[in-house]
Enzyme design. Sequence first.
Site, PDB file in Angstrom:
ATOM      1  N   THR A  13      12.628  -5.463  -5.077  1.00  9.75           N
ATOM      2  CA  THR A  13      13.043  -4.143  -5.589  1.00  9.75           C
ATOM      3  C   THR A  13      13.159  -3.132  -4.467  1.00  9.75           C
ATOM      4  O   THR A  13      14.002  -2.233  -4.517  1.00  9.75           O
ATOM      5  CB  THR A  13      12.056  -3.617  -6.648  1.00  9.75           C
ATOM      6  OG1 THR A  13      10.768  -3.428  -6.060  1.00  9.75           O
ATOM      7  CG2 THR A  13      11.966  -4.565  -7.837  1.00  9.75           C
ATOM      8  N   ASN A  14      12.354  -3.263  -3.420  1.00  6.63           N
ATOM      9  CA  ASN A  14      12.505  -2.348  -2.272  1.00  6.63           C
ATOM     10  C   ASN A  14      13.788  -2.658  -1.511  1.00  6.63           C
ATOM     11  O   ASN A  14      14.480  -1.752  -1.049  1.00  6.63           O
ATOM     12  CB  ASN A  14      11.287  -2.454  -1.347  1.00  6.63           C
ATOM     13  CG  ASN A  14      10.131  -1.607  -1.843  1.00  6.63           C
ATOM     14  OD1 ASN A  14      10.149  -0.393  -1.702  1.00  6.63           O
ATOM     15  ND2 ASN A  14       9.170  -2.230  -2.466  1.00  6.63           N
ATOM     16  N   ARG A  66       1.739 -23.895  12.998  1.00  7.82           N
ATOM     17  CA  ARG A  66       2.092 -22.483  12.815  1.00  7.82           C
ATOM     18  C   ARG A  66       2.913 -21.972  14.009  1.00  7.82           C
ATOM     19  O   ARG A  66       3.867 -21.205  13.860  1.00  7.82           O
ATOM     20  CB  ARG A  66       0.836 -21.619  12.654  1.00  7.82           C
ATOM     21  CG  ARG A  66       1.123 -20.167  12.269  1.00  7.82           C
ATOM     22  CD  ARG A  66       2.009 -20.098  11.051  1.00  7.82           C
ATOM     23  NE  ARG A  66       2.315 -18.752  10.651  1.00  7.82           N
ATOM     24  CZ  ARG A  66       1.804 -18.195   9.558  1.00  7.82           C
ATOM     25  NH1 ARG A  66       0.968 -18.863   8.799  1.00  7.82           N
ATOM     26  NH2 ARG A  66       2.149 -16.978   9.209  1.00  7.82           N
ATOM     27  N   HIS A 110       3.880   0.121   2.382  1.00  9.94           N
ATOM     28  CA  HIS A 110       2.592  -0.280   1.805  1.00  9.94           C
ATOM     29  C   HIS A 110       2.339   0.593   0.570  1.00  9.94           C
ATOM     30  O   HIS A 110       2.524   1.818   0.641  1.00  9.94           O
ATOM     31  CB  HIS A 110       1.459  -0.130   2.830  1.00  9.94           C
ATOM     32  CG  HIS A 110       0.132  -0.558   2.290  1.00  9.94           C
ATOM     33  ND1 HIS A 110      -0.213  -1.889   2.159  1.00  9.94           N
ATOM     34  CD2 HIS A 110      -0.903   0.160   1.801  1.00  9.94           C
ATOM     35  CE1 HIS A 110      -1.424  -1.961   1.612  1.00  9.94           C
ATOM     36  NE2 HIS A 110      -1.868  -0.739   1.387  1.00  9.94           N
ATOM     37  N   GLU A 178       8.527   3.146  -8.294  1.00 13.49           N
ATOM     38  CA  GLU A 178       9.653   3.998  -8.718  1.00 13.49           C
ATOM     39  C   GLU A 178       9.633   5.363  -8.034  1.00 13.49           C
ATOM     40  O   GLU A 178      10.654   5.852  -7.566  1.00 13.49           O
ATOM     41  CB  GLU A 178       9.609   4.202 -10.235  1.00 13.49           C
ATOM     42  CG  GLU A 178      10.060   2.989 -11.015  1.00 13.49           C
ATOM     43  CD  GLU A 178       9.910   3.189 -12.530  1.00 13.49           C
ATOM     44  OE1 GLU A 178      10.447   2.365 -13.280  1.00 13.49           O
ATOM     45  OE2 GLU A 178       9.241   4.164 -12.955  1.00 13.49           O
ATOM     46  N   GLU A 181       7.803   4.231  -3.352  1.00 14.35           N
ATOM     47  CA  GLU A 181       8.324   3.207  -2.439  1.00 14.35           C
ATOM     48  C   GLU A 181       9.842   3.235  -2.318  1.00 14.35           C
ATOM     49  O   GLU A 181      10.390   3.239  -1.201  1.00 14.35           O
ATOM     50  CB  GLU A 181       7.887   1.819  -2.919  1.00 14.35           C
ATOM     51  CG  GLU A 181       6.375   1.627  -2.889  1.00 14.35           C
ATOM     52  CD  GLU A 181       5.973   0.265  -3.359  1.00 14.35           C
ATOM     53  OE1 GLU A 181       6.659  -0.706  -3.023  1.00 14.35           O
ATOM     54  OE2 GLU A 181       4.949   0.153  -4.040  1.00 14.35           O
TER      55      GLU A 181
END
Length: 215
Positions: A13-14, A66, A110, A178, A181
């Site tokens: 969504t961001n 890794r 964040h 909403e 962010e």
Amino acid sequence: MLKLAVLVSGGGTNLQALIDAIDKGAVTNAEISVVISNNPNAYALERAKDHGIEALCISPKQFGAREEFNRAFLETLNSYQVDLVVLAGFLVVLPESMIKEYENRIINIHPSLIPSFCGTGYYGLKVHEKALERGVKITGATVHFVDEGTDTGPIILQKAVEVRQGDTPEMLQRRVMEQAEWVILPEAVNLIANGKVSVSEGKVFIQEQPAAKEL
Ligand code: GRF
């Protein structure tokens, strides 16, 4: 033109807020060159593809060690020669080599007002559960540059959101997304894309917009 790589792990969504802000001209001088996820099922990848943006998945699970993932990840990112990396819900610890190479060129969103409710283990719904547990009346979101620490880099923008009686973690998470962010992440990209942001001694300075001339 600021070339962006957006790193995602979830719903996106961001990412969508950033795509929409660029489309409607709220963010200028910026384009998303690539979206990269560690999660092949991240809906964020679908959002990118729906918008004709290159989207790919590189997961630590695809590699034995890794270090091999870290090397492949950084090589792939470097191949796009982007100017800014945007972490939009990216849940993988970045290779230290990448943070050094992209100093003050990686930003993260964040879902709290840093330094509250942040650091190792504070991500997603957990952040809002802890805010409700503590009983804070105000929470919000923070966009910051990424440094070697966890949520410790220079703060670029913050936006406060009220906590309401009866909020569940899910209700609070939605309101923070909403109202905060999806507003400050595009705003931060726009400021950086238009050369309004500088960092000195760990502090971010934002060149004020000239006040509208008195008519
Ligand atoms: C957001 O809550 C963001 O603050 C956090 O991870 C979540 C990502 O959500 N870093 P989405 O994938 O952008 O919908």
